[in-house]
Design an enzyme around this catalytic site. Sequence first.
Site, PDB file in Angstrom:
ATOM      1  N   GLY A 239       0.751  -1.248   0.000  1.00  0.00           N
ATOM      2  CA  GLY A 239       0.000   0.000   0.000  1.00  0.00           C
ATOM      3  C   GLY A 239       0.777   1.291   0.000  1.00  0.00           C
ATOM      4  O   GLY A 239       0.180   2.354  -0.175  1.00  0.00           O
ATOM      5  N   GLU A 275       3.846  -6.712   1.545  1.00  0.00           N
ATOM      6  CA  GLU A 275       3.366  -7.060   0.201  1.00  0.00           C
ATOM      7  C   GLU A 275       3.307  -5.827  -0.697  1.00  0.00           C
ATOM      8  O   GLU A 275       2.239  -5.464  -1.191  1.00  0.00           O
ATOM      9  CB  GLU A 275       1.954  -7.647   0.295  1.00  0.00           C
ATOM     10  CG  GLU A 275       1.807  -8.853   1.183  1.00  0.00           C
ATOM     11  CD  GLU A 275       0.330  -9.211   1.429  1.00  0.00           C
ATOM     12  OE1 GLU A 275      -0.569  -8.421   1.100  1.00  0.00           O
ATOM     13  OE2 GLU A 275       0.084 -10.302   1.958  1.00  0.00           O
ATOM     14  N   PRO A 276       4.410  -5.156  -0.937  1.00  0.00           N
ATOM     15  CA  PRO A 276       4.342  -3.984  -1.807  1.00  0.00           C
ATOM     16  C   PRO A 276       4.199  -4.389  -3.273  1.00  0.00           C
ATOM     17  O   PRO A 276       4.806  -5.364  -3.720  1.00  0.00           O
ATOM     18  CB  PRO A 276       5.688  -3.296  -1.578  1.00  0.00           C
ATOM     19  CG  PRO A 276       6.613  -4.387  -1.156  1.00  0.00           C
ATOM     20  CD  PRO A 276       5.781  -5.430  -0.465  1.00  0.00           C
ATOM     21  N   ARG A 278       2.746  -1.596  -5.960  1.00  0.00           N
ATOM     22  CA  ARG A 278       2.884  -0.354  -6.725  1.00  0.00           C
ATOM     23  C   ARG A 278       4.268   0.276  -6.573  1.00  0.00           C
ATOM     24  O   ARG A 278       4.840   0.740  -7.550  1.00  0.00           O
ATOM     25  CB  ARG A 278       1.833   0.644  -6.228  1.00  0.00           C
ATOM     26  CG  ARG A 278       1.706   1.879  -7.077  1.00  0.00           C
ATOM     27  CD  ARG A 278       0.796   2.904  -6.407  1.00  0.00           C
ATOM     28  NE  ARG A 278      -0.454   2.388  -5.979  1.00  0.00           N
ATOM     29  CZ  ARG A 278      -1.598   2.431  -6.687  1.00  0.00           C
ATOM     30  NH1 ARG A 278      -1.607   3.009  -7.869  1.00  0.00           N
ATOM     31  NH2 ARG A 278      -2.708   1.929  -6.205  1.00  0.00           N
ATOM     32  N   ARG A 314      -6.339   3.270 -15.623  1.00  0.00           N
ATOM     33  CA  ARG A 314      -6.326   4.009 -14.348  1.00  0.00           C
ATOM     34  C   ARG A 314      -6.975   5.397 -14.411  1.00  0.00           C
ATOM     35  O   ARG A 314      -7.735   5.753 -13.519  1.00  0.00           O
ATOM     36  CB  ARG A 314      -4.909   4.096 -13.789  1.00  0.00           C
ATOM     37  CG  ARG A 314      -4.250   2.723 -13.579  1.00  0.00           C
ATOM     38  CD  ARG A 314      -3.019   2.774 -12.710  1.00  0.00           C
ATOM     39  NE  ARG A 314      -3.358   3.125 -11.354  1.00  0.00           N
ATOM     40  CZ  ARG A 314      -3.189   4.313 -10.835  1.00  0.00           C
ATOM     41  NH1 ARG A 314      -2.637   5.271 -11.552  1.00  0.00           N
ATOM     42  NH2 ARG A 314      -3.558   4.553  -9.599  1.00  0.00           N
ATOM     43  N   TYR A 318     -10.001   5.478 -11.895  1.00  0.00           N
ATOM     44  CA  TYR A 318      -9.728   6.113 -10.584  1.00  0.00           C
ATOM     45  C   TYR A 318      -9.439   7.599 -10.706  1.00  0.00           C
ATOM     46  O   TYR A 318      -8.864   8.182  -9.781  1.00  0.00           O
ATOM     47  CB  TYR A 318      -8.507   5.464  -9.917  1.00  0.00           C
ATOM     48  CG  TYR A 318      -8.446   3.973  -9.962  1.00  0.00           C
ATOM     49  CD1 TYR A 318      -9.285   3.188  -9.177  1.00  0.00           C
ATOM     50  CD2 TYR A 318      -7.537   3.326 -10.794  1.00  0.00           C
ATOM     51  CE1 TYR A 318      -9.219   1.814  -9.217  1.00  0.00           C
ATOM     52  CE2 TYR A 318      -7.464   1.944 -10.840  1.00  0.00           C
ATOM     53  CZ  TYR A 318      -8.306   1.200 -10.051  1.00  0.00           C
ATOM     54  OH  TYR A 318      -8.224  -0.158 -10.098  1.00  0.00           O
ATOM     55  N   CYS A 346     -14.469   3.975 -28.355  1.00  0.00           N
ATOM     56  CA  CYS A 346     -15.718   4.701 -28.601  1.00  0.00           C
ATOM     57  C   CYS A 346     -16.500   5.001 -27.337  1.00  0.00           C
ATOM     58  O   CYS A 346     -17.626   4.520 -27.156  1.00  0.00           O
ATOM     59  CB  CYS A 346     -16.577   3.892 -29.562  1.00  0.00           C
ATOM     60  SG  CYS A 346     -15.676   3.622 -31.074  1.00  0.00           S
ATOM     61  N   TYR A 375      -0.312  -1.723 -12.208  1.00  0.00           N
ATOM     62  CA  TYR A 375      -1.739  -1.697 -12.562  1.00  0.00           C
ATOM     63  C   TYR A 375      -1.947  -1.082 -13.944  1.00  0.00           C
ATOM     64  O   TYR A 375      -2.940  -0.399 -14.198  1.00  0.00           O
ATOM     65  CB  TYR A 375      -2.551  -0.975 -11.467  1.00  0.00           C
ATOM     66  CG  TYR A 375      -2.274  -1.546 -10.096  1.00  0.00           C
ATOM     67  CD1 TYR A 375      -2.704  -2.830  -9.773  1.00  0.00           C
ATOM     68  CD2 TYR A 375      -1.545  -0.841  -9.141  1.00  0.00           C
ATOM     69  CE1 TYR A 375      -2.423  -3.383  -8.534  1.00  0.00           C
ATOM     70  CE2 TYR A 375      -1.258  -1.398  -7.889  1.00  0.00           C
ATOM     71  CZ  TYR A 375      -1.706  -2.663  -7.599  1.00  0.00           C
ATOM     72  OH  TYR A 375      -1.422  -3.218  -6.371  1.00  0.00           O
TER      73      TYR A 375
END
Length: 421
Positions: A239, A275-276, A278, A314, A318, A346, A375
């Site tokens: 995270g 658990e990285p 990103r 992304r 987001y 489209c 991601y």
Amino acid sequence: MDHFLYRNGILHAEDVPLLDIAAQVGTPFYVYSTATLLRHYTLFDEALEGTDHLVCYAMKAASNLAILKTLAEAGAGMDVVSEGEYRRARAAGVPGDRIVFSGVGKTAQEMRTALDGGIRQFNVESEPEMRMLSAVASEMGKTAPITIRINPDVDAKTHAKIATGKSENKFGIPISRAREVYGLAAYLPGLEVVGIDVHIGSQLTELAPFEAAYTKVAELTETLRADGHDIRRLDLGGGLGIPYTRSNEAPPLPMDYGALIKRTVGHLGCEIEIEPGRLIAGNAGIMVTGVIYVKSGEDRTFLIVDGAMNDLIRPAMYEAHHDIVPVVEPAPGLEPAVYDIVGPVCESGDTFARHRTMPPVSDGDLIAFRSAGAYGAVMASEYNTRALIPEVLVNGDQFAVIRRRPTFDEMLNRDTFPPWL
Ligand code: LLP
């Protein structure tokens, strides 16, 4: 810090000019830097120096086998969330005892595969899952090592779609019920409790939510130990956020995150897992795309590029920001332009950026979306029957295609006609 810099007026990935890759591969494509991947992994590894630890790369961020093997050879473990990811880890040479299995919906089949092939631990997220794992392991004559993911009810202060540690989220077991659920785990056959798991969200740009969560985990460790459970391992999730803009963002550094971990849970003598995803892959990859047309609208100019929302979702999903830079360095003093940067898909959602100020570009030029390594490719699809975007890995002055663009025949041949047509 990354290894995508201008040299002699051309954006490079390490020592490779992006124009060389584009000439061979065509656009759009993702390109990753080996040096950046390893640097980021090492930052975490060093941040936990002095504690018994394993950095389990959350491969959901970028799961190409070549990326996994690069990290695995440096000593990384893996965090997987599906049988497919488990198989990827194994295919990249990661031994079972370096793989942790996360996720709210593990199926019996997925449990079987992992128990059969070897697993460090399952991070169990619910009582029904625990009962299923108990049944599967018992039936196989095995013991499944488990942690239980607790939901600490902490606000991660991140985008709602990627926050996971509040009680309204689907993840984990409420911390208030932890003792009862650990009691059940100790009672069920085929399970061995080894620790506690927590993960509160992604792209966290402050340490305070981690501190709140890990403090609760530390308290829970003592409580559960007093109840007789052998809590010897803490999986603290991933995270930690990354800077998506070069200018004004400065998320906490892995070193400070490591210090926080040692401060909050270091006294417990547990093995630490993180658990990285990103932070390891995000700034290790960019997406390169070509400008198809510069289209003048009534009140704005559209840059229509050959990458689209199916290649990098992304921004659409987001409202994420990615810095966008031309591959050929703009001449100094050039008046900037303002563009809406859009793909060919489209729907209006296929917009990467609105009113983006950047150096002027023309039809046929190449531009790069920075910080797209995590991601990015993993969330790509073939929407609009656009070929799945290829991936390239650079190492010094070498580059290799690590996933090629499928041919249209390959794509079409995956469909089959039913007998009545
Ligand atoms: N561990 C667990 C249990 C997770 O659910 C995640 C991410 C991670 C570790 C890795 O988190 P990281 O270090 O990468 O922040 N697609 C979204 C991000 C989804 C994150 C899901 N879980 C995005 O593009 O922002």
